[in-house]
Design an enzyme around this catalytic site. Structure first.
Site, PDB file in Angstrom:
ATOM      1  N   VAL A   1       0.851  -1.199   0.000  1.00 19.18           N
ATOM      2  CA  VAL A   1       0.000   0.000   0.000  1.00 19.18           C
ATOM      3  C   VAL A   1       0.880   1.240   0.000  1.00 19.18           C
ATOM      4  O   VAL A   1       1.794   1.370   0.816  1.00 19.18           O
ATOM      5  CB  VAL A   1      -0.913   0.052   1.242  1.00 19.18           C
ATOM      6  CG1 VAL A   1      -1.890   1.226   1.131  1.00 19.18           C
ATOM      7  CG2 VAL A   1      -1.665  -1.241   1.432  1.00 19.18           C
TER       8      VAL A   1
ATOM      9  N   LYS B   1      -6.545  -2.087  -0.954  1.00 21.76           N
ATOM     10  CA  LYS B   1      -5.566  -1.386  -0.118  1.00 21.76           C
ATOM     11  C   LYS B   1      -6.240  -0.821   1.123  1.00 21.76           C
ATOM     12  O   LYS B   1      -5.667  -0.862   2.219  1.00 21.76           O
ATOM     13  CB  LYS B   1      -4.911  -0.270  -0.930  1.00 21.76           C
ATOM     14  CG  LYS B   1      -3.977  -0.797  -2.022  1.00 21.76           C
ATOM     15  CD  LYS B   1      -3.556   0.340  -2.943  1.00 21.76           C
ATOM     16  CE  LYS B   1      -2.547  -0.104  -3.988  1.00 21.76           C
ATOM     17  NZ  LYS B   1      -2.399   0.932  -5.039  1.00 21.76           N
TER      18      LYS B   1
ATOM     19  N   ILE C   1       5.729   5.124   0.477  1.00 22.85           N
ATOM     20  CA  ILE C   1       5.330   5.827   1.706  1.00 22.85           C
ATOM     21  C   ILE C   1       5.276   4.866   2.880  1.00 22.85           C
ATOM     22  O   ILE C   1       4.592   3.852   2.809  1.00 22.85           O
ATOM     23  CB  ILE C   1       3.930   6.474   1.568  1.00 22.85           C
ATOM     24  CG1 ILE C   1       3.786   7.192   0.232  1.00 22.85           C
ATOM     25  CG2 ILE C   1       3.668   7.421   2.728  1.00 22.85           C
ATOM     26  CD1 ILE C   1       2.334   7.561  -0.088  1.00 22.85           C
TER      27      ILE C   1
END
Lengths: 429, 429
Positions: free
Chosen positions: B131, B204, B135
């Protein structure tokens, strides 16, 4: 199994920790298989009314009750400042206790001593709360992003100056008035020097840069300019240029050459940092594999800071259950060097007062030309009493060139004052 | 000490992993005290030209070379899709190998099976890359923010739809044309259903919600609306209303009642999500202690995804050095329930085609009034052939009320079509 914890300090942050541990007792037990219990709280005045409730025997005015209690496995320090926090933390580490601290001053100035003491004693020091309040920054940099060479850090990491600059922008008031109001509201300390002179942001940048760039960096390595010289006039010119003024901390690593700066900066409104207002913090990170990342959230406050501390506490509990310590070590690469006065090329905002007479602007333009600094925008306003105000925004140029141009300018008789010089970020290039 | 690693798949992501491990060999050794070595790479066609170079014996077309090699301690899966990835991962776990995967489909649909198999075998599964690409999201939610009750997740977590909607906004083109172009450029797959129908974002969101809300959540629990029905007309109306259209994933936990939705959403330009363009992802997280947090970065791509995978690899190496596993367990709280059709109160955008004759709008207004849905903005345009287009933005209202109003509307003879219904976020309230 119960894990005994000593808490040093019970101010805003310490109370938040007690409140959050009480609230999450059950969840922490489920997550870690251990029950954290804050058995002792060091305070100066046990009679002082507080927002959290204690069992009587918890409060103590004697640090030895915590530091010499061999049953206490973990110490949380929320006193702040250098001493006695430093001595307490060193003693706790030497006694084999894991330490969690929110103390950015201490980590920035004595981080190496503390980390080495911890390593020698075989225990951990966690300090997620020291930078960016609730925002996970330290751990992502130390753990999630370790596959990257981090090349850039850029952010707003001091809430007090961001509050003051946000209010100056909203109201058009001058620095001194807004500072006074912020002090009355408790957003600025009675001695605001550490915040408004940029030292607090400088210390936090030193902590982040040490981790991200794998270097030993302290406040002395950071070039710091505060916000005291920013006036309502600068705020108004920034507005005219489509920008707001923010105190921006910036660190870059170019092949091992580090540049670390905290400076008031014109942030054009298309840049995300322009919208980080009041007590919020934000940090941009650029990694060679990850690309650009941004982290945003509350930079201070009782529960946001406690969120980071109790997150660290859960990490220590996990380590205790697994019987491990020193899982994550800080890497130091020997070839890193700090350079000064050699920031990345940027556009610059320069505000000058000059004698209001023919030929002065031509002189200035010639000086900029000789320094190979070209101008993008010029705003000229008549002020009063033979004084005109000139605001120049340059095209992108190296910091050394700007410094050269400014040095030449300040030798010109008709230049009365160079009020402010700030880099500009964002805006169409 | 050398740690042998098997890599399943060598496409965009797998090549990125090889490149990054080669590049960071030295740093990873310094950080962990161990040398990762990718000894085998499973590929379909060993003759295919690739961007990374191999030692000949590395490539294999037989998964057994990895899964049955007892010296391989860690398997990285970058094949994607359910089978054979699922079988390979289960076999690797059962053989006592740690697993790192970027496979969101698999974790979303078979996460419980995989985590339970890992726990039973005493090994770890990491999936940060599943996901949000580069990040850090999974680890901050599982580790840094564990002191919080997370109440809200809201974000843009599918790059393909964000690229398509960004291009529709920039060019005014219709969905089908932009999709075709995106497919030609490789930003959308030849079968785009998983992305444009919102399933990828739904999976996600299920992964994030499982962790953040401590619940077992799969795609079936997520109410998903894709972007196929969004037309250039909607994009133009959004612009007229000061907004852009984004595919927003939203999860909320209200006292154990979860609502999970992926919907095209009007994001007013003062909202930070409005500025998350093209291939970037962003996630807002609200915790009861931390307050609002935001994470932003590249949601896909070879090196950004490899950044997350190699970050996980370093974590596994740390665990191997410390001889620990299952440090961080996922907590499941039994009282969590998923509710459908009961999203948070929001303003709604409704676009209708109606018969262009007197009294129709009055009828619509009456129906909204009966459902206690009040209107904030109405745009009415004559279209052609006896058909008028009406766009309504409501005041804030519960999802059930809007649904009631829409059901009543669709029974009205003079209402030809309800084109689109989208929540609105941001904007002055």
């Amino acid at each position: 199994m119960e894990v005994k914890i000593g808490l040093l300090g019970c101010g805003t942050v310490g109370s938040g920790v007690i409140e959050l541990v009480q609230k999450r007792q059950d969840m922490i037990s489920r997550l870690t298989g251990l029950q954290p219990k804050i058995t002792h709280v060091l305070v100066r005045d046990p009679q002082k009314p507080r927002q959290v409730s204690f069992i009587d025997e918890q409060l103590t005015t004697n640090a030895d009750d915590i530091l010499e209690d061999s049953e206490i496995r973990m110490v949380i320090e929320t006193i702040g400042g250098i001493e006695p926090a430093r001595s307490y933390i060193l003693r706790a580490l030497q006694a084999g206790k894991h330490v969690i601290t929110a103390n950015k001053d201490l980590i920035a100035e004595h981080g190496t001593e503390i980390l080495e003491t911890a390593e020698h004693a075989g225990v951990d020091v966690y300090y997620e709360a020291a930078v960016g309040g609730a925002i996970p920054l330290i751990r992502p940099l130390k753990e999630s992003l370790t596959a990257n060479e981090i090349t850039d850090l850029k952010g707003i990491i001091n809430g007090t100056t961001n509050y003051i600059l946000s209010k100056m922008t909203e109201t058009g008031a001058d620095f001194a008035d807004v500072l006074k109001e912020a002090q009355e509201l408790g957003y600025a300390e009675s001695n605001p020097a550490s915040d408004v002179d940029g030292l607090d942001a400088g210390r936090k940048l030193a902590i982040l840069a040490s981790i991200a760039f794998h270097a030993k960096v302290t406040l002395d390595d950071v070039e710091v300019t505060g916000i005291r010289t920013i006036t309502a006039a600068d705020v108004a010119y920034a507005h005219e240029l489509g920008a707001v003024i923010k105190l921006v901390a910036e660190g870059t690593d170019r092949d091992g050459n580090l540049t670390l700066q905290v400076r008031p900066t014109l942030v054009v409104k298309d840049h995300p940092l322009a919208h980080v207002s009041d007590a919020f913090n934000a940090l941009y990170v650029r990694g060679d594999a990850a690309g650009d990342l941004m982290f945003f959230g509350r930079g201070a406050g009782s529960l946001p800071t406690a969120s980071a501390i109790v997150g660290d506490m859960i990490e220590v509990l996990r380590n205790l259950r697994m019987d491990t310590a020193l899982r994550v070590r800080q890497l130091l690469l020997p070839h890193k060097r700090v350079r000064r006065g050699q920031g990345e090329p940027a556009r610059y905002y320069v505000r000058l007062a000059v004698n209001d007479q023919p030929g002065v602007f031509a002189q200035i333009a010639a000086i900029f030309g000789q320094a190979e600094v070209s101008m993008e925008t010029v705003l000229q306003k008549r002020s009063r009493q033979n004084s005109a105000e000139i605001v120049i925004v340059t095209h992108e140029v190296g910091q050394e060139q700007v410094t050269k141009a400014l040095n030449a300018l300040s030798a010109v008789n008709d230049v009365q004052t160079i009020h402010n010089v700030m880099p500009v970020i964002g805006g169409a290039q």
